[in-house]
Structures are given as structure tokens and as C-alpha cells.
Design a protein around this motif. Structure first.
Motif, PDB file in Angstrom:
ATOM      1  N   UNK A  80       0.830  -1.209   0.000  1.00  0.00           N
ATOM      2  CA  UNK A  80       0.000   0.000   0.000  1.00  0.00           C
ATOM      3  C   UNK A  80       0.861   1.255   0.000  1.00  0.00           C
ATOM      4  N   UNK A  81       1.973   1.250   0.762  1.00  0.00           N
ATOM      5  CA  UNK A  81       2.867   2.414   0.765  1.00  0.00           C
ATOM      6  C   UNK A  81       3.492   2.614  -0.606  1.00  0.00           C
ATOM      7  N   UNK A  82       3.884   1.503  -1.240  1.00  0.00           N
ATOM      8  CA  UNK A  82       4.501   1.606  -2.555  1.00  0.00           C
ATOM      9  C   UNK A  82       3.511   2.185  -3.560  1.00  0.00           C
ATOM     10  N   UNK A  83       2.250   1.739  -3.500  1.00  0.00           N
ATOM     11  CA  UNK A  83       1.226   2.261  -4.409  1.00  0.00           C
ATOM     12  C   UNK A  83       0.964   3.733  -4.129  1.00  0.00           C
TER      13      UNK A  83
ATOM     14  N   UNK B 207       1.418   6.635  -6.760  1.00  0.00           N
ATOM     15  CA  UNK B 207       0.278   7.487  -7.086  1.00  0.00           C
ATOM     16  C   UNK B 207       0.644   8.962  -6.957  1.00  0.00           C
ATOM     17  N   UNK B 208       1.437   9.287  -5.927  1.00  0.00           N
ATOM     18  CA  UNK B 208       1.870  10.674  -5.743  1.00  0.00           C
ATOM     19  C   UNK B 208       2.750  11.131  -6.913  1.00  0.00           C
ATOM     20  N   UNK B 209       3.673  10.263  -7.337  1.00  0.00           N
ATOM     21  CA  UNK B 209       4.502  10.597  -8.496  1.00  0.00           C
ATOM     22  C   UNK B 209       3.635  10.784  -9.751  1.00  0.00           C
ATOM     23  N   UNK B 210       2.661   9.876  -9.938  1.00  0.00           N
ATOM     24  CA  UNK B 210       1.817   9.961 -11.120  1.00  0.00           C
ATOM     25  C   UNK B 210       1.022  11.266 -11.143  1.00  0.00           C
ATOM     26  N   UNK B 211       0.496  11.690  -9.981  1.00  0.00           N
ATOM     27  CA  UNK B 211      -0.242  12.940  -9.937  1.00  0.00           C
ATOM     28  C   UNK B 211       0.670  14.119 -10.250  1.00  0.00           C
TER      29      UNK B 211
ATOM     30  N   UNK C 273       0.162   1.342 -16.056  1.00  0.00           N
ATOM     31  CA  UNK C 273       1.611   1.419 -16.285  1.00  0.00           C
ATOM     32  C   UNK C 273       2.177   2.749 -15.797  1.00  0.00           C
ATOM     33  N   UNK C 274       1.391   3.836 -15.985  1.00  0.00           N
ATOM     34  CA  UNK C 274       1.847   5.140 -15.479  1.00  0.00           C
ATOM     35  C   UNK C 274       1.979   5.109 -13.966  1.00  0.00           C
ATOM     36  N   UNK C 275       1.105   4.362 -13.299  1.00  0.00           N
ATOM     37  CA  UNK C 275       1.199   4.227 -11.850  1.00  0.00           C
ATOM     38  C   UNK C 275       2.407   3.383 -11.456  1.00  0.00           C
ATOM     39  N   UNK C 276       2.570   2.243 -12.116  1.00  0.00           N
ATOM     40  CA  UNK C 276       3.651   1.332 -11.760  1.00  0.00           C
ATOM     41  C   UNK C 276       5.015   1.924 -12.051  1.00  0.00           C
ATOM     42  N   UNK C 277       5.123   2.705 -13.139  1.00  0.00           N
ATOM     43  CA  UNK C 277       6.415   3.246 -13.575  1.00  0.00           C
ATOM     44  C   UNK C 277       6.565   4.728 -13.247  1.00  0.00           C
ATOM     45  N   UNK C 278       5.668   5.244 -12.396  1.00  0.00           N
ATOM     46  CA  UNK C 278       5.788   6.647 -12.000  1.00  0.00           C
ATOM     47  C   UNK C 278       7.127   6.872 -11.314  1.00  0.00           C
TER      48      UNK C 278
ATOM     49  N   UNK D 187       3.779   7.794 -20.178  1.00  0.00           N
ATOM     50  CA  UNK D 187       2.612   6.944 -19.956  1.00  0.00           C
ATOM     51  C   UNK D 187       1.460   7.739 -19.353  1.00  0.00           C
ATOM     52  N   UNK D 188       1.771   8.658 -18.438  1.00  0.00           N
ATOM     53  CA  UNK D 188       0.721   9.489 -17.843  1.00  0.00           C
ATOM     54  C   UNK D 188       0.075  10.374 -18.908  1.00  0.00           C
ATOM     55  N   UNK D 189       0.876  10.894 -19.832  1.00  0.00           N
ATOM     56  CA  UNK D 189       0.336  11.729 -20.913  1.00  0.00           C
ATOM     57  C   UNK D 189      -0.569  10.904 -21.819  1.00  0.00           C
ATOM     58  N   UNK D 190      -0.173   9.672 -22.133  1.00  0.00           N
ATOM     59  CA  UNK D 190      -1.011   8.812 -22.969  1.00  0.00           C
ATOM     60  C   UNK D 190      -2.318   8.460 -22.254  1.00  0.00           C
ATOM     61  N   UNK D 191      -2.242   8.163 -20.951  1.00  0.00           N
ATOM     62  CA  UNK D 191      -3.457   7.886 -20.196  1.00  0.00           C
ATOM     63  C   UNK D 191      -4.372   9.104 -20.167  1.00  0.00           C
TER      64      UNK D 191
END
Length: 734
Positions: A191-194, A198-202, A415-420, A428-432
Motif C-alpha cells: 500500500x505504501x509503494x502504491x 500514485x503521488x509521483x503519477x499525480x 503502467x503510469x502508476x507502476x512506472x511513476x 505513460x501518464x500523458x497517454x493515459x
């Protein structure tokens, strides 16, 4: 479908039904029914056997035995869960509406409700009234924006005020936060890793619009807390909210990708990897009911892959029902779980035949896109109508328009979440974001088309007529085709339900009663519901209004008779006068009930009366205890309930001035001149219908006409659009 598959489905249905009955009525009723049915079956079997006609019953006897055992097991499991949930002091403290200190684990993403935030908390221990005990239940935390900052799976300690929920609710109590939540244990490693990812992705999405920033995590892990309220309403209007509730499609894609990367030749490794990914997805989504259902189905399918046996979707659905209801019986009545199961069953059973019927009309690709949302909507519509009365003719089309981008958007978002935080993360975030932008465009546009926000029953009838017409065309029955065309024409003709356009205040025409709707700072307030004749729903449908706060002035049938209808329109909390919490709770209200008295002010709505609770033993006293509120909606609006002369005289000595007033008690003759003078409203609203009380009285009309215009609901809704100093009224004048 084999007889074994049918047996699994019947056992699952029996388990579900038994769980519902046990939740609502207790285990005893289930046992009584099963024993009575077993006795009747035994007697019938003996009679038929004596007559040498018992072959069919003997064939079905094993299945009947499985169903009976399933019902008894379900009742026993439900009773055990209920006993565990109500052991300790948590249930008693909630019944007493006491304050307590609870320790528990955050189990859901934030759910905004106006300025407040809702989060589910699995309680571990509770302390209150000098006692401490363990707990095996969940509560729904209700607090401010501080709750949004808590991570999923964190353990916290917080002081709360408890209020009971219904017997069959997933949470045992509401818990309003009265102190600051303290994190005592961090979330688990996954959960911490996610949360970090998630913070990086945002951060990668910082330059995108708010709706895109909300939709990407919603599509990835079901976290829809950042979606702006107006965009959430647009998604709901065209039935696209399921895209942010991780379920079967997400699970299928994730498992398929895992199996493709590992390869099916190494069965044990591929199943282990797919199972691990599936477990991670369940944790990441906070174990939402829909993803739990899909997760168990995924486990069943992976088990079939491991054993090299063919898998069937419907029996897997049956197994998931039994497993999840055994783990958490209250899911049996959770709307998310019910909708997930019903839509999945409909898609499995009907999507392919529906596509075959639609193909001659819209080509094979178009049929494949439309069939799934059509059959899902037809199957789920009766349940959705319990939540909202409105729907959109275009919901199937909206789902078809977004269908091509949903798989890509889901994969890119995950993938944007996993590779953030890696070089690939921003790409990946831009494509999403590009994928979800299309979803937002479709939702925002289609929700404004004519045919959106109309009676949901008409949409259901139209979709059923389309499928029926397609069957007639495929069957080449010309006469039947004309019948179908006429049926569709009748259904279409009934879809004319004109929206009201721009509005600030609406005095709904609910007959001899009152229901006042107004907007204030992005919220929609409804004061009273009118009688139980359904006319309130028509008004809310034309206004395309989803109510945030319901204010009940008092509980007479002409003001609160349609409470159930109002609650189906998204009410987050109910405001009542002093001492009215228990009477309102007894009417089945499960959202927070908040008492207001003179001097209270929240969300820009001021409470002017009553000062305190007064026990009442007659209707006149109850009228005089009506909640009186005032709000500045561009002009000041005063809503007065049924206050009579005595209360009006007391209020006349206070600050009650208003530009718009709802004339008290439907214009009864029991009015005070000094009250009307102190209000001094340039516009008076009059809500009444056919009655034998002599409402409105001519003397009341003359009294309020001396100060300005009077608009009445005798011929329909009164609609006021206030834009700055401009007021555009519509209604019947005197």
C-alpha cells in the motif's frame, strides 16, 4: 450449460437469498423455511414414489439438497458474522450515540460529500464510557478534508461521535470525527509503494485539467476522489461511472497481460504471477465489492488454467457470490456488489445473443460495441431506479463511444502508476490523460443532449423495445415489425420531459404540500419533500437536480411524505429541528441526520427557528416547531414550513427580512400581519393543491400582495433564475 453448472448457480442464488433474509429477519426464519420445504418435499416424494411417478423428483433431489444446505450454511455464517460485529461495546455505543475513541485501518479511498469526506474504517478496538473492547466491524468515518490525506491501509486512532446504521448496512455505525486522526501504524509495504507511485503519477499530471487528474487514478485503481463534482455528475448521467469502479474488465486485462508476459507453457509460474498481480490489484483498489467479485472469478479461472480444465463464466460467478458473501454477508445488500453481479450475469448470458440481434441494424462492429451496455443497462435498471429516477437515452451510445479507448486508457494508467518516477512515467501518464480526455468529452457532451436526465423507466422501456424490434427484424416478421415500430414510437413520444433550463430556486408543484429546491455555492438544497404521490421526482427530474442536503421542516405527510423519493436523489445529509433525530431515523434514513436550531449557520444557510426542542402533543404545536431557514442565493430566500400565528409573532421581533418568502402553511388564514411586514418580501411563493382546508385564504393573499408579487404552484412549478440583480420568475400570479 451442464446440470453441474446449474447446480452451482442455484446454490449461489440460494446462498444470496438466505443471506438477505438472515440480515433482515434473522437466522430463525431461514431455518423455518428450509425445514418446512424439506418436509413438504419429503411428503411429496413419498406420495409420488407410492404412485410410481417420482422419477423427476428423484433426479432433482441432489440439487434440492445442495440448495437446502447452501441456505442453512448461509444463515449460519451470517448469524456468526452478525454476532461478531455486535460483540464488544461498539454496537452499544453507537445505539447510545456516544462519543468514543476508536482504532482501526483505513479501508477505502476518500469519498467527498460536499465539504465533508467519507472513509470506511475497519475497527480493531474501541474505548468509550470507561470501557475498552475489541471490535470486528466497520464504521463510516465522516470528517473534513484531513481525512483525504490518510493513506489506504494506515492504522489510525481518532475520537468520534457514533450514530447507528441500519441492521443490514455494511458499516455498523456512522462515526463523525470530533478530533484529529493520529496515524499509529503505517500502511503495509504494498500500500505504501502504491501511495508513493500514485503521488509521483499525480505530479506527472499536474498540467492536466482537474477532470483528467481525477479520471486517470480512477481508471487505474478505482480512486475517484479527485473527480470534480460536476464531472462526476456528467459520468453518472450517461452511466460511465463504472469505468472508475475497478471490476471484471480491469481484472481480465491485468490477468491477460500477466499471462501473456510469462507465457502459458509454464503453467505454475504463469498462474502464480497472475494471482500475485490480481492480489495486488485488490489491495490497490481498497477491496471494492466489484473488484472482489471479479477477483474471485479470476481466481476460479486461474485455477481452471492450472488444472487444464475448461472454465465457465457463470459457475465462476456463482462461486464468487458464495465466497464473498461467506466472507462479508453485508455485501448481499450493497448496491455496488449487486450491480456488479447482475451486470456481469447479463453480459455473460445476453451480450452475444443481443449482438446477433443488433448486427443487421448497426453492422457487426457496432453491434459488438452496443450489445454490452444495452443488456447491462436493461438488467441493472430496476436496481439503478432505487438510487435515481433519471437516466439517459444515450448511455449505451456513450459507452460505445468510449469503448475503444478504455482498454488502452486502463493499461496506460496502470503502467503510469507502476512506472511513476521513472523516465517512462510522464509519457505513460500523458497517454493515459489523452484517453481519459476523450471519456470526459463524451460524458460532458452527451449528458447535455436532449434525452439525458429523463425518467429512467422510459429509458428502460426504449432499450427493451430496441432489442425486441431487432428480434422482429431478424425473424423477418413484417407484421411484427410494424407492431415493434409502433411500440418504439410510443416509447419515444413519452421521452418528452423538458428540462427547466437555468434555475436558482424552484418551488416544486407537489400538490397540497411543499418542496423547495435551491442552489447555493455549488450545492443543491431541498426543503421538504411534499406528499407521497411521486410529483417531487418529476420536479427533480426536470431540474436535473441531485440533492446534497435535505432539510425537513417537520414530519407532517404533506412536507415529508415522499422522503424515500428524495433520498434516492443523492442526499448526503438530512437537517432537522431540535429533538427530531430519532423520529427521522425511525423512517429508515441511513445518511447522517443533523439537528439545527436558531443561530446555527452552515453552507450559507441560516437557521432562524426553533430555539429549542419542545415536546408536542398536537398538530398545531408541531406546525409551530417547523424549521425556518434563510439563504442568500443572490437574493435572500426565507422558507417557513407551517409556522402559525404564535410563532410568526415571535419571529416578527427578529431579523427575518427576505426578498423571497414561502408563505407559511400553504396560505392558511392563521397569519400575523407584523410577520409579513417584517419579512417585506417582494416575491411570495405559495405552494398548495386541491384541498378542503380553504387554502389559500383571500385574507392571506391580500396580506402578502401588499408587499409584492405572489406566485403559486396551482398550475405548475415556480422557477426563479437569479443572476445578479435579475430575477426571471415563472408561475401563476395573483
Amino acid at each position: 450449460m451442464t446440470h453441474g453448472d446449474l447446480r452451482v448457480l442455484l446454490a449461489a442464488a440460494a446462498w444470496w437469498l438466505s443471506t438477505v433474509v438472515a440480515l433482515l429477519e434473522g437466522m430463525g426464519l431461514v431455518v423455518t423455511v428450509v425445514v418446512a420445504a424439506a418436509g413438504a418435499t419429503l411428503v411429496t416424494s413419498m406420495a409420488l414414489g407410492h404412485a410410481n411417478r417420482g422419477r423427476l423428483l428423484r433426479f432433482w433431489m441432489p440439487t434440492l439438497l445442495v440448495v437446502a444446505v447452501a441456505m442453512l450454511c448461509a444463515a449460519g455464517v451470517t448469524a456468526a458474522h452478525d454476532h461478531a460485529a455486535r460483540s464488544g461495546i461498539l454496537a452499544d455505543l453507537a445505539s447510545a450515540r456516544a462519543t468514543a475513541t476508536i482504532r482501526g485501518t483505513v479501508a477505502s479511498y476518500p469519498n467527498p460529500a460536499g465539504e465533508r469526506v467519507l472513509r470506511r474504517l475497519r475497527v480493531e478496538t474501541v474505548e468509550g464510557r470507561g470501557q475498552v473492547s475489541r471490535a470486528h466491524a466497520s464504521v463510516m468515518l465522516l470528517g473534513d478534508e484531513e481525512l483525504s490525506r490518510l493513506n489506504l491501509d494506515e492504522t489510525i486512532i481518532v475520537d468520534v461521535r457514533l450514530e447507528p446504521q441500519g441492521r443490514a448496512s455494511r458499516e455498523i455505525a456512522w462515526a463523525t470525527v470530533i478530533g484529529r486522526a493520529t496515524v499509529v501504524e503505517p500502511a503495509g509495504p504494498l500500500s505504501r509503494w502504491i501511495a508513493v507511485r500514485s503521488s509521483y503519477m499525480m505530479g506527472h499530471l499536474a498540467d492536466e485539467t482537474p477532470q483528467v487528474q481525477g479520471l486517470v487514478p480512477g481508471l487505474a485503481i478505482g480512486d475517484d476522489s479527485r473527480i470534480p463534482e460536476d464531472r462526476g455528475e456528467a459520468l453518472a448521467a450517461v452511466n460511465l461511472t463504472h469505468l472508475t469502479a475497478v471490476s471484471g474488465a480491469h481484472v481480465s486485462m491485468v490477468c491477460a497481460i500477466a499471462l501473456a508476459l510469462v507465457g502459458r507453457r509454464r503453467r505454475l509460474l504463469s498462474v502464480a504471477v497472475a494471482g500475485g498481480v490480481l492480489f495486488s490489484l485488490i489491495v490497490a483498489t481498497g477491496a471494492q465489492p466489484s473488484v472482489m467479485r471479479a477477483g474471485v472469478m479470476g481466481v476460479v479461472v486461474l485455477g481452471a488454467v492450472w488444472l487444464r480444465r475448461p472454465s465457465s463464466a457463470l459457475p465462476a460467478l456463482g462461486v464468487s457470490i458464495v465466497v464473498l458473501l461467506a466472507l462479508e454477508p453485508t455485501l448481499a445488500l450493497a448496491y455496488g456488489f449487486v450491480l456488479s453481479v447482475v451486470s456481469t450475469a447479463a453480459i455473460i448470458a445476453w451480450a452475444r445473443p443481443a449482438a446477433g440481434l443488433l448486427a443487421p441494424l448497426v453492422t457487426i462492429p457496432g453491434a459488438n460495441l452496443l450489445a454490452v451496455p444495452l443488456v447491462a443497462h436493461v438488467a441493472c435498471a430496476p436496481i439503478i431506479l432505487l438510487l435515481t429516477d433519471t437516466a439517459s437515452v444515450w448511455s449505451a451510445l456513450a459507452n460505445a463511444l468510449v469503448a475503444p479507448v478504455v482498454p488502452a486508457g486502463t493499461v496506460f494508467a496502470l503502467c503510469a502508476l507502476l512506472l511513476a518516477g521513472t523516465p517512462a512515467g510522464p509519457i505513460l501518464a500523458w497517454l493515459a490523460a489523452r484517453c481519459v480526455s476523450w471519456i470526459d468529452i463524451v460524458a460532458g457532451s452527451v449528458s447535455q443532449w436532449p434525452g439525458s436526465g429523463i425518467d429512467g423507466r422510459l429509458v428502460l422501456a426504449l432499450y427493451a423495445a430496441i432489442l425486441f424490434s431487432s428480434w422482429l427484424i431478424v425473424s423477418r416478421g413484417v407484421r411484427r415489425l410494424w407492431i415493434a415500430a409502433a411500440a418504439v414510437g410510443v416509447a419515444a413520444s413519452r421521452l418528452v420531459s423538458p428540462a427547466m433550463g437555468e434555475w436558482t430556486v424552484i418551488q416544486c408543484d407537489v400538490g397540497q404540500g411543499a418542496a423547495t429546491l435551491f442552489r447555493l455555492d455549488g450545492r443543491i438544497f431541498l426543503v421538504d419533500t411534499g406528499p407521497s404521490d411521486g410529483r417531487l421526482e418529476d420536479c427533480l427530474q426536470r431540474a436535473r437536480a441531485r440533492v446534497d442536503v435535505l432539510i425537513l421542516t417537520h414530519l407532517h405527510a404533506d412536507h415529508a411524505g415522499n422522503l424515500d423519493g428524495a433520498l434516492r436523489h443523492g442526499v448526503a445529509e438530512v437537517w432537522v429541528g431540535p429533538g427530531m433525530t430519532d423520529p427521522v431515523a425511525q423512517l429508515g434514513v441511513t445518511v447522517p441526520i443533523i439537528e439545527r436550531s436558531a443561530g446555527d449557520s452552515e453552507f450559507g444557510v441560516d437557521t432562524l427557528w426553533p430555539d429549542r426542542h419542545v415536546p408536542c402533543y398536537d398538530e398545531s404545536c408541531e406546525n409551530n416547531q417547523s424549521l425556518v431557514v434563510r439563504a442568500n442565493v443572490g437574493q435572500t430566500l426565507l422558507v417557513t414550513g407551517d409556522i402559525e400565528r404564535e410563532t410568526q409573532q415571535m419571529l416578527a421581533r427578529r431579523d427575518i427580512a427576505a426578498d423571497i418568502v414561502l408563505i407559511p402553511h400553504h396560505g392558511s388564514p392563521n397569519q400575523d400581519e407584523s410577520f409579513a411586514q417584517s419579512v417585506g418580501a417582494a416575491t411570495a411563493l405559495l405552494s398548495y393543491g386541491d384541498n378542503t382546508y380553504g387554502h389559500p385564504a383571500p385574507s392571506t393573499i391580500d396580506l402578502y400582495a401588499a408587499f409584492g408579487a405572489i406566485l403559486a404552484t396551482a398550475e405548475g412549478d415556480i422557477v426563479l433564475h437569479i443572476d445578479g440583480s435579475e430575477e426571471v420568475p415563472a408561475g401563476v400570479g395573483y
